[in-house]
Design a protein around this motif. Structure first.
Motif, PDB file in Angstrom:
ATOM      1  N   THR A 111       0.829  -1.198   0.000  1.00 42.30           N
ATOM      2  CA  THR A 111       0.000   0.000   0.000  1.00 42.30           C
ATOM      3  C   THR A 111       0.866   1.253   0.000  1.00 42.30           C
ATOM      4  O   THR A 111       0.590   2.210  -0.750  1.00 42.30           O
ATOM      5  CB  THR A 111      -0.936  -0.003   1.224  1.00 42.30           C
ATOM      6  N   LEU A 112       1.897   1.279   0.809  1.00 41.10           N
ATOM      7  CA  LEU A 112       2.804   2.420   0.831  1.00 41.10           C
ATOM      8  C   LEU A 112       3.497   2.594  -0.515  1.00 41.10           C
ATOM      9  O   LEU A 112       3.637   3.720  -1.011  1.00 41.10           O
ATOM     10  CB  LEU A 112       3.846   2.245   1.940  1.00 41.10           C
ATOM     11  N   GLY A 113       3.925   1.510  -1.120  1.00 41.83           N
ATOM     12  CA  GLY A 113       4.581   1.581  -2.423  1.00 41.83           C
ATOM     13  C   GLY A 113       3.659   2.097  -3.512  1.00 41.83           C
ATOM     14  O   GLY A 113       4.068   2.929  -4.335  1.00 41.83           O
ATOM     15  N   ILE A 114       2.426   1.615  -3.527  1.00 38.15           N
ATOM     16  CA  ILE A 114       1.469   2.099  -4.528  1.00 38.15           C
ATOM     17  C   ILE A 114       1.181   3.576  -4.321  1.00 38.15           C
ATOM     18  O   ILE A 114       1.110   4.346  -5.285  1.00 38.15           O
ATOM     19  CB  ILE A 114       0.159   1.269  -4.476  1.00 38.15           C
ATOM     20  N   TYR A 115       1.039   3.991  -3.073  1.00 34.73           N
ATOM     21  CA  TYR A 115       0.823   5.412  -2.804  1.00 34.73           C
ATOM     22  C   TYR A 115       2.012   6.229  -3.281  1.00 34.73           C
ATOM     23  O   TYR A 115       1.852   7.259  -3.934  1.00 34.73           O
ATOM     24  CB  TYR A 115       0.587   5.660  -1.311  1.00 34.73           C
ATOM     25  N   TRP A 116       3.225   5.768  -2.961  1.00 34.43           N
ATOM     26  CA  TRP A 116       4.419   6.515  -3.304  1.00 34.43           C
ATOM     27  C   TRP A 116       4.593   6.626  -4.813  1.00 34.43           C
ATOM     28  O   TRP A 116       4.881   7.692  -5.345  1.00 34.43           O
ATOM     29  CB  TRP A 116       5.619   5.822  -2.697  1.00 34.43           C
ATOM     30  N   VAL A 117       4.403   5.532  -5.528  1.00 40.15           N
ATOM     31  CA  VAL A 117       4.688   5.505  -6.956  1.00 40.15           C
ATOM     32  C   VAL A 117       3.551   6.117  -7.776  1.00 40.15           C
ATOM     33  O   VAL A 117       3.803   6.867  -8.723  1.00 40.15           O
ATOM     34  CB  VAL A 117       4.965   4.059  -7.409  1.00 40.15           C
ATOM     35  N   ALA A 176       7.472  14.711   0.834  1.00 46.07           N
ATOM     36  CA  ALA A 176       8.723  14.191   0.271  1.00 46.07           C
ATOM     37  C   ALA A 176       8.436  13.088  -0.739  1.00 46.07           C
ATOM     38  O   ALA A 176       9.104  12.998  -1.776  1.00 46.07           O
ATOM     39  CB  ALA A 176       9.624  13.676   1.389  1.00 46.07           C
ATOM     40  N   MET A 177       7.432  12.258  -0.452  1.00 42.11           N
ATOM     41  CA  MET A 177       7.037  11.225  -1.415  1.00 42.11           C
ATOM     42  C   MET A 177       6.496  11.859  -2.692  1.00 42.11           C
ATOM     43  O   MET A 177       6.754  11.372  -3.788  1.00 42.11           O
ATOM     44  CB  MET A 177       5.974  10.313  -0.814  1.00 42.11           C
ATOM     45  N   LYS A 178       5.752  12.932  -2.538  1.00 39.51           N
ATOM     46  CA  LYS A 178       5.152  13.586  -3.701  1.00 39.51           C
ATOM     47  C   LYS A 178       6.220  14.174  -4.618  1.00 39.51           C
ATOM     48  O   LYS A 178       6.140  14.040  -5.834  1.00 39.51           O
ATOM     49  CB  LYS A 178       4.199  14.689  -3.250  1.00 39.51           C
ATOM     50  N   TYR A 179       7.205  14.820  -4.054  1.00 44.79           N
ATOM     51  CA  TYR A 179       8.210  15.508  -4.853  1.00 44.79           C
ATOM     52  C   TYR A 179       9.429  14.647  -5.164  1.00 44.79           C
ATOM     53  O   TYR A 179      10.382  15.133  -5.765  1.00 44.79           O
ATOM     54  CB  TYR A 179       8.632  16.803  -4.163  1.00 44.79           C
ATOM     55  N   ASP A 180       9.411  13.391  -4.788  1.00 48.71           N
ATOM     56  CA  ASP A 180      10.499  12.481  -5.091  1.00 48.71           C
ATOM     57  C   ASP A 180      10.409  12.067  -6.555  1.00 48.71           C
ATOM     58  O   ASP A 180       9.384  11.558  -7.011  1.00 48.71           O
ATOM     59  CB  ASP A 180      10.423  11.257  -4.191  1.00 48.71           C
ATOM     60  N   ASP A 181      11.488  12.307  -7.298  1.00 45.80           N
ATOM     61  CA  ASP A 181      11.488  11.962  -8.716  1.00 45.80           C
ATOM     62  C   ASP A 181      12.007  10.556  -8.983  1.00 45.80           C
ATOM     63  O   ASP A 181      11.933  10.075 -10.103  1.00 45.80           O
ATOM     64  CB  ASP A 181      12.346  12.954  -9.498  1.00 45.80           C
TER      65      ASP A 181
END
Length: 86
Positions: A29-35, A51-56
């Motif tokens: 779930t965390l991975g799907i949210y992050w990606v 930070a997850m949002k702006y991580d490229d």
């Protein structure tokens, strides 16, 4: 006495299985949210979520798992299937 020990082993195995299942679900779930989801969410003022949002490079974790799956895991699975059926 052995019967009690066997029941303890079964209970421990079931408990560890549920722990692994819950951890896997949370990680997925965390991975799907992050990606996928975090890129479309508004700013939240929470440091980790922003930070997850702006991580490229977070999506690269998804892409980088494709190569090991194709080169290592799938042939290993296929070899085990062939070994069992012959």
């Amino acid at each position: 006495e052995e019967d009690d020990e066997t029941k303890e082993n079964i209970v421990t195995t079931v408990f560890v299985g549920y722990v692994v299942l819950v951890c896997t679900f949370l990680f997925w779930t965390l991975g799907i949210y992050w990606v996928l989801i975090s890129k479309f969410m508004p700013d939240t003022d929470y440091l980790i979520l922003d930070a997850m949002k702006y991580d490229d490079y977070g999506f690269m974790s998804l892409v980088s798992t494709i190569i090991p799956i194709l080169l290592l895991i799938y042939p290993n699975w296929y070899a085990m299937k062939m070994f069992r059926h012959f």
